[in-house]
Design a protein around this motif. Structure first.
Motif, PDB file in Angstrom:
ATOM      1  N   LEU A 281      -3.828   4.039  -5.913  1.00 40.91           N
ATOM      2  CA  LEU A 281      -3.774   4.380  -4.492  1.00 40.91           C
ATOM      3  C   LEU A 281      -3.668   5.881  -4.265  1.00 40.91           C
ATOM      4  N   TYR A 282      -2.938   6.577  -5.136  1.00 41.04           N
ATOM      5  CA  TYR A 282      -2.615   7.981  -4.882  1.00 41.04           C
ATOM      6  C   TYR A 282      -3.476   8.970  -5.663  1.00 41.04           C
ATOM      7  N   ALA A 283      -4.194   8.514  -6.680  1.00 45.74           N
ATOM      8  CA  ALA A 283      -5.090   9.399  -7.438  1.00 45.74           C
ATOM      9  C   ALA A 283      -6.523   9.033  -7.071  1.00 45.74           C
ATOM     10  N   SER A 284      -7.064   9.701  -6.081  1.00 50.15           N
ATOM     11  CA  SER A 284      -8.369   9.311  -5.531  1.00 50.15           C
ATOM     12  C   SER A 284      -9.511   9.521  -6.512  1.00 50.15           C
ATOM     13  N   ASN A 285      -9.319  10.365  -7.527  1.00 50.98           N
ATOM     14  CA  ASN A 285     -10.390  10.648  -8.484  1.00 50.98           C
ATOM     15  C   ASN A 285     -10.206   9.938  -9.819  1.00 50.98           C
ATOM     16  N   ILE A 286      -9.275   9.002  -9.884  1.00 48.62           N
ATOM     17  CA  ILE A 286      -9.001   8.334 -11.157  1.00 48.62           C
ATOM     18  C   ILE A 286     -10.209   7.511 -11.610  1.00 48.62           C
ATOM     19  N   THR A 287     -10.595   7.688 -12.878  1.00 51.88           N
ATOM     20  CA  THR A 287     -11.736   6.943 -13.423  1.00 51.88           C
ATOM     21  C   THR A 287     -11.360   6.139 -14.658  1.00 51.88           C
ATOM     22  N   CYS A 288     -10.210   6.444 -15.271  1.00 46.40           N
ATOM     23  CA  CYS A 288      -9.844   5.728 -16.499  1.00 46.40           C
ATOM     24  C   CYS A 288      -8.331   5.589 -16.599  1.00 46.40           C
ATOM     25  N   ILE A 289      -7.874   4.348 -16.771  1.00 42.22           N
ATOM     26  CA  ILE A 289      -6.465   4.063 -17.029  1.00 42.22           C
ATOM     27  C   ILE A 289      -6.387   3.207 -18.282  1.00 42.22           C
ATOM     28  N   LYS A 290      -5.686   3.688 -19.299  1.00 43.51           N
ATOM     29  CA  LYS A 290      -5.482   2.923 -20.528  1.00 43.51           C
ATOM     30  C   LYS A 290      -4.034   2.447 -20.542  1.00 43.51           C
ATOM     31  N   ALA A 291      -3.855   1.125 -20.623  1.00 44.39           N
ATOM     32  CA  ALA A 291      -2.512   0.568 -20.493  1.00 44.39           C
ATOM     33  C   ALA A 291      -2.251  -0.561 -21.485  1.00 44.39           C
ATOM     34  N   GLY A 292      -2.924  -0.562 -22.608  1.00 42.23           N
ATOM     35  CA  GLY A 292      -2.704  -1.612 -23.597  1.00 42.23           C
ATOM     36  C   GLY A 292      -1.306  -1.532 -24.204  1.00 42.23           C
ATOM     37  N   GLY A 293      -0.817  -2.655 -24.689  1.00 37.08           N
ATOM     38  CA  GLY A 293       0.465  -2.666 -25.379  1.00 37.08           C
ATOM     39  C   GLY A 293       1.666  -2.504 -24.477  1.00 37.08           C
ATOM     40  N   ASN A 294       1.548  -2.903 -23.193  1.00 35.19           N
ATOM     41  CA  ASN A 294       2.684  -2.821 -22.278  1.00 35.19           C
ATOM     42  C   ASN A 294       3.319  -4.176 -21.993  1.00 35.19           C
ATOM     43  N   ILE A 295       2.813  -5.236 -22.661  1.00 34.40           N
ATOM     44  CA  ILE A 295       3.373  -6.587 -22.541  1.00 34.40           C
ATOM     45  C   ILE A 295       3.487  -6.988 -21.071  1.00 34.40           C
ATOM     46  N   MET A 296       2.412  -6.788 -20.313  1.00 32.22           N
ATOM     47  CA  MET A 296       2.416  -7.151 -18.894  1.00 32.22           C
ATOM     48  C   MET A 296       2.229  -8.662 -18.740  1.00 32.22           C
ATOM     49  N   PRO A 297       3.018  -9.309 -17.890  1.00 34.88           N
ATOM     50  CA  PRO A 297       2.896 -10.756 -17.672  1.00 34.88           C
ATOM     51  C   PRO A 297       1.664 -11.085 -16.848  1.00 34.88           C
ATOM     52  N   PRO A 298       1.270 -12.365 -16.764  1.00 40.24           N
ATOM     53  CA  PRO A 298       0.062 -12.754 -16.028  1.00 40.24           C
ATOM     54  C   PRO A 298       0.054 -12.309 -14.571  1.00 40.24           C
ATOM     55  N   GLU A 299       1.218 -12.303 -13.902  1.00 39.89           N
ATOM     56  CA  GLU A 299       1.238 -11.925 -12.477  1.00 39.89           C
ATOM     57  C   GLU A 299       0.874 -10.450 -12.259  1.00 39.89           C
ATOM     58  N   SER A 300       0.832  -9.653 -13.333  1.00 38.47           N
ATOM     59  CA  SER A 300       0.434  -8.248 -13.209  1.00 38.47           C
ATOM     60  C   SER A 300      -1.008  -8.118 -12.742  1.00 38.47           C
ATOM     61  N   VAL A 301      -1.828  -9.101 -13.100  1.00 42.05           N
ATOM     62  CA  VAL A 301      -3.240  -9.051 -12.703  1.00 42.05           C
ATOM     63  C   VAL A 301      -3.362  -9.015 -11.187  1.00 42.05           C
ATOM     64  N   GLU A 302      -2.565  -9.822 -10.484  1.00 44.21           N
ATOM     65  CA  GLU A 302      -2.610  -9.861  -9.028  1.00 44.21           C
ATOM     66  C   GLU A 302      -2.168  -8.526  -8.433  1.00 44.21           C
ATOM     67  N   VAL A 303      -1.159  -7.900  -9.030  1.00 45.43           N
ATOM     68  CA  VAL A 303      -0.665  -6.601  -8.552  1.00 45.43           C
ATOM     69  C   VAL A 303      -1.768  -5.546  -8.649  1.00 45.43           C
ATOM     70  N   ILE A 304      -2.427  -5.498  -9.789  1.00 48.73           N
ATOM     71  CA  ILE A 304      -3.486  -4.503 -10.001  1.00 48.73           C
ATOM     72  C   ILE A 304      -4.699  -4.818  -9.138  1.00 48.73           C
ATOM     73  N   TYR A 305      -5.018  -6.116  -8.990  1.00 45.06           N
ATOM     74  CA  TYR A 305      -6.162  -6.516  -8.161  1.00 45.06           C
ATOM     75  C   TYR A 305      -5.979  -6.054  -6.717  1.00 45.06           C
ATOM     76  N   ARG A 306      -4.776  -6.248  -6.163  1.00 43.60           N
ATOM     77  CA  ARG A 306      -4.530  -5.836  -4.776  1.00 43.60           C
ATOM     78  C   ARG A 306      -4.676  -4.325  -4.614  1.00 43.60           C
ATOM     79  N   ALA A 307      -4.212  -3.588  -5.629  1.00 42.27           N
ATOM     80  CA  ALA A 307      -4.338  -2.133  -5.564  1.00 42.27           C
ATOM     81  C   ALA A 307      -5.792  -1.695  -5.636  1.00 42.27           C
ATOM     82  N   LEU A 308      -6.564  -2.343  -6.508  1.00 44.65           N
ATOM     83  CA  LEU A 308      -7.991  -2.020  -6.600  1.00 44.65           C
ATOM     84  C   LEU A 308      -8.696  -2.300  -5.277  1.00 44.65           C
TER      85      LEU A 308
END
Length: 351
Positions: free
Chosen positions: A221-248
């Motif tokens: 939301l706050y980095a308007s020019n963001i093109t790449c986010i690497k976030a592997g290995g953070n043990i995110m639960p399934p509900e994280s997908v919905e959080v990221i989807y809403r932000a996208l």
């Protein structure tokens, strides 16, 4: 190899260097014989040696320690055009960073400022990196790269990082495997600035769980020019997908809003020119509808029917004048395919 020998060779060389990489060697102590000069020496401003042309210096994995970092400082000041410094995989520790801070301050304020700082796996602590971030002088433009991956910084580095991300900040940030954890991501989420220059960020291997997802959503939301986010290995639960989807989805709708307002301004100008030329009576066909071509389906739908976009309800009502302009027949909003969009020829190539 003694530093004096290498340094003398570089000084006497007739070929100006642009890139120098001396990696994966055992060079501990090799700088100890360098003749030291004070940091305000005039020779640092106008060095008479090929080193002044060097723009990229890589010294990865050379077994350098904090004493070597202190010695290195007296060579770096002879490189006024140096833009990229990579000291990764050397155990320089916090003491080495303290020795380099005066150089970093000088290098960021010179005519050709240092833009890329890479200190991965240097046995740094939160205290050392936080002191470095606090010591960096105010900049007119963001750093290109700041990388401190694979240092055990812990969650307390979050507050200094959040402040560092504020204007002008940095374009590429690598904080992979620094031990942020859930608490660190929570602090980053709470303190993240609402405007950032970030284009790339690596937050992998920080075991942030769901809090990592919330931080990613704020970044989108706050980095308007963001093109790449690497976030592997953070043990995110399934509900994280919905959080990221809403932000996208929300960040996409923000783009539609900005382009819709631009369309509104262009439609107003088109109508003004149309009326002006019509009053002159020199172009009779000017009274016909004028075609405006756009490649964004969202803004076209919004212009023709504001109710079709529930997520765009925050667009000010005054911008809905464009619908009246379309209803009057002053302009027609037409879809143009990207391949045929001459005015925006590089849109896809740059994206």
């Amino acid at each position: 190899m003694h530093a004096k020998l290498l340094f003398d060779v570089l000084v006497e060389s007739s070929s100006p260097l642009v890139t120098l990489e001396i990696s994966e060697n055992n060079l501990a102590g090799w700088l100890s014989r360098v003749v030291r000069e004070p940091l305000d020496s005039s020779s640092f401003i106008q060095p008479k040696m090929p080193l002044k042309s060097l723009r990229e210096l890589t010294l990865r994995g050379n077994n350098l320690n904090k004493e070597d970092a202190e010695d290195l400082c007296y060579i770096l000041v002879h490189m006024p055009e140096l833009q990229c410094l990579d000291l990764s995989d050397n155990a320089i520790m916090d003491g080495g960073i303290r020795s380099l801070i005066p150089y970093f301050i000088w290098a960021l304020l010179k005519d050709y400022p240092l833009t890329d700082i890479k200190l991965n796996n240097c046995n740094l602590s939160c205290t050392g990196v936080a002191n470095l971030l606090r010591s960096l002088p105010p900049l007119n433009t963001p750093l290109n790269t700041f990388s401190v991956a694979e240092n055990e910084l812990g969650s307390f580095i979050a507050a200094p990082l959040a402040k560092f991300l504020a204007s002008p900040g940095v374009r590429k940030l690598n904080i992979e495997d620094v031990g942020l954890g859930i608490l660190g991501f929570q602090q980053l989420e709470d303190q993240i600035p609402k405007e950032m220059a970030l284009q790339y960020i690596n937050i992998s291997k920080n075991r942030g769980g769901n809090k990592a997802a919330y931080f990613i959503s704020k970044t989108l939301l706050y980095a308007s020019n963001i093109t790449c986010i690497k976030a592997g290995g953070n043990i995110m639960p399934p509900e994280s997908v919905e959080v990221i989807y809403r932000a996208l989805k929300e960040s996409r709708d923000s783009t539609t809003e900005a382009e819709y307002i631009a369309l509104f301004d262009e439609a107003k100008e088109t109508v003004w020119i149309q009326k002006f030329v019509a009053e002159l009576g020199v172009v009779l066909s000017i009274a016909d509808s004028i075609d405006l071509y756009y490649g964004n389906n969202g803004e076209i739908a919004q212009a023709k029917d504001p109710r079709s976009h529930q997520c765009s309800k925050h667009i000010l009502r005054r911008f809905y004048l464009i619908q009246e302009i379309i209803d009057r027949g002053d302009v027609r909003i037409c879809r143009v395919l990207t391949d045929a969009n001459i005015a925006d020829l590089l849109a896809k190539a740059l994206a």
